[in-house]
Design an enzyme around this catalytic site. Structure first.
Site, mmCIF file in Angstrom:
data_model
loop_
_atom_site.group_PDB
_atom_site.id
_atom_site.type_symbol
_atom_site.label_atom_id
_atom_site.label_comp_id
_atom_site.label_asym_id
_atom_site.label_seq_id
_atom_site.Cartn_x
_atom_site.Cartn_y
_atom_site.Cartn_z
ATOM 1 N N SER A 143 -43.390 -36.830 68.540
ATOM 2 C CA SER A 143 -42.590 -37.536 67.554
ATOM 3 C C SER A 143 -42.582 -39.060 67.750
ATOM 4 O O SER A 143 -42.040 -39.776 66.915
ATOM 5 C CB SER A 143 -41.144 -37.019 67.628
ATOM 6 O OG SER A 143 -40.577 -37.285 68.916
ATOM 7 N N LYS B 214 -38.286 -46.681 70.547
ATOM 8 C CA LYS B 214 -38.180 -45.575 69.593
ATOM 9 C C LYS B 214 -36.760 -45.512 69.035
ATOM 10 O O LYS B 214 -35.785 -45.722 69.759
ATOM 11 C CB LYS B 214 -38.559 -44.274 70.301
ATOM 12 C CG LYS B 214 -38.675 -43.059 69.408
ATOM 13 C CD LYS B 214 -39.123 -41.854 70.234
ATOM 14 C CE LYS B 214 -39.251 -40.586 69.414
ATOM 15 N NZ LYS B 214 -39.675 -39.437 70.251
ATOM 16 N N SER C 270 -44.060 -35.416 73.105
ATOM 17 C CA SER C 270 -43.864 -36.415 72.057
ATOM 18 C C SER C 270 -44.307 -37.819 72.406
ATOM 19 O O SER C 270 -44.307 -38.696 71.548
ATOM 20 C CB SER C 270 -42.384 -36.444 71.639
ATOM 21 O OG SER C 270 -42.038 -35.252 70.981
#
Length: 506
Positions: A141, A62, A165
């Site tokens: 996210s 990420k 997330s």
């Protein structure tokens, strides 16, 4: 299959799925390096000397986790094209195990969002397997990491989970998403959103792969002040191994069903998948037991006070002087004494990040802190107490004599099972239109089932399960996520139950 051939397949899939926007920095920009790494891993495996079970495997990262070989943007204009001079500890551990970093994945800016649409690079577009051509939300996210796994662009992926997330994107993309106990995986080199909640999480198609990555990363890091020290890890492991009644293979698990999670807004397909999961576990001989977690009804409100408060503090450094990109003052005609700071932050942050910074700054203000931040901290403690009362195992790091009667403890459960999200993934167009016409706070409801475990720092995993929707004549199966939550430090048990639920092929 040769690791080199597998690597070439991952890279080809990254190119084929470029329109899905799951990667910010794909691996094709580093072609020579990954090719050599895959060949070397193949050679080690041929000699019977692999570095680890992850040797030669493609793992995506990420883009709020620092990497030396790829830019780190947090999907924000505020960071520009920042390239870190060091790797985050988790990246360093993966490379030490022989893993190949498969690129940096898209996300909501600074990890603030539930649909991966608040990104300077555009929304992550989840594949809609129905006849409708519109794209679905990939969750947020860590939507880019989840979608990269779901579309075979990597072997597994690393994300971050502050309030769900990792688990929410896993539920929306049909993958496995695991949030370990807070403090087990290093946060050093992870761009902070909310320090007391941020946890590095893992996404993969199978729980066994998640376990391999977790075992590689589950080590103390002296550079991370929130990393659990070796003596605490040892004490926790000793307690769980000696006091947990369900360690015996012949002993059934006691599965808790939180009554407060059966909300009226729960989608019929999600409720049906939850019921099927519980029925399957009951058929396997495990005991299903209702439990009450009354304070979890307040968890979402408390989270959206605490997390923005910490974010407003953490993001104060991005002022164009100490960190981040600076606003071009040549474009400014009317320069007040604060023009640099105001315009840098005004241009650098997106709408959702600004909203949370303002919300956090207000709740920390002298006039509001007692009514908001302090009260939310009290709610957080009560949420953790609810979980502690529900579990058969005590919190292994609890200080002092424990007040719960032994009789109550023996009637507790080993894990809790509930939905990951209250509904299937919406379309991106629905998400965007809802944000334009309704209160932005409505989007926060997606985190209602994931936030409580985050507030308590507990391990939780989302596994894909099919539920049915429609009438008897026109039924269709829809993939959803079922969440398993365990006592603090009982990560191995959570993974074990996740594998049982995943393995029967609902």
């Amino acid at each position: 299959m040769s690791l080199l051939i597998e690597a070439e397949r991952y890279v080809a899939n990254q190119s084929a799925h470029i329109a899905l926007n799951s990667f910010v920095t794909p691996l094709r920009r580093h072609a020579g390096r990954w090719h050599d790494q895959a060949k070397e891993a193949d050679s080690r495996r041929g000699q019977g000397k692999p570095k680890s079970r992850l040797d030669g495997q493609f793992i995506a990262v990420k883009d709020n986790i620092c990497t030396r070989d790829f830019p780190t943007t947090c999907a924000s204009k505020a960071l520009g094209t920042f390239t870190s001079p060091f790797n985050a500890t988790v990246v360093q551990q993966l490379e030490g195990a022989g893993a190949i970093i498969a690129g940096k994945t898209n996300l909501d800016e600074f990890g603030m969002g539930s649909h991966s649409v608040h990104s300077r690079f555009g929304a992550v577009k989840n594949i809609n397997r129905s006849r409708d051509s519109s794209h679905l939300s990939a969750g947020g996210s860590s939507g880019g990491s989840a979608l990269a796994v779901a579309t075979d662009q990597c072997h597994s992926a690393i994300g971050t989970d502050t309030g769900g997330s990792v688990r929410l994107p896993a539920a929306y993309t049909g993958t496995v998403g695991f949030k370990p106990s807070y403090g087990l995986l290093s946060r050093w080199g992870v761009v902070a959103y909310a320090n007391s909640l941020d946890t590095v999480g893992i996404l993969a198609k199978r729980t066994s792969v998640v376990r391999d990555v977790f075992n590689t990363l589950n080590k103390h890091d002296p550079r991370d002040p929130t990393s659990l020290p070796p003596e605490s890890r040892s004490r926790m492991s000793s307690y769980l191994n000696s006091h947990h009644p369900s360690r015996s293979k012949s002993t059934p698990f006691r599965i808790g069903v939180p009554l407060e999670y059966n909300i009226s807004e729960l989608s019929p397909s999600v409720r049906q998948a939850w019921s099927r999961s519980l029925e399957y576990l009951r058929q396997q001989g495990h005991i299903i037991q209702p439990v009450s977690l009354p304070m979890t009804k307040l968890a979402l409100s408390a989270y959206y006070i605490l997390a923005p408060a910490e974010a407003s503090s953490n993001l104060a450094k991005y002022d164009g002087v100490r960190y981040g990109s600076r606003f071009d003052d040549s474009k400014c005609d009317n320069k007040s004494e604060n023009y640099l700071y105001m315009n840098t932050r005004g241009e650098g942050f997106g709408a959702e990040v600004k909203r949370r910074i303002m919300l956090g700054a207000f709740s920390l203000s002298a006039q509001a802190i007692d009514n908001y931040f302090t009260q939310a901290q009290r709610i957080r403690r009560l949420v953790r107490n609810d979980f502690d009362l529900a579990f058969r195992a005590e919190h292994p790091l609890a200080l002092g004599p424990y007040s719960i009667e032994q009789q109550t403890r023996q009637s507790g459960v080993d894990v809790l099972i509930c939905p990951t999200a209250p509904s299937p993934p919406p379309t991106i167009s629905d998400v965007m239109s809802a944000e334009a016409t309704r209160s932005p706070l409505d989007a926060y409801v997606n985190d209602v089932f994931t936030v409580p475990a985050s507030l308590a720092g507990l391990p939780a995993i989302s596994v894909p399960v099919f539920g049915k929707r429609g009438t008897d004549n026109q039924e269709s199966e829809i993939l959803t996520g079922i969440q398993i939550i365990g006592q603090y430090g009982d990560d191995k048990l959570v993974l074990e139950v996740g594998e049982i639920l995943e393995g029967h092929g609902l």
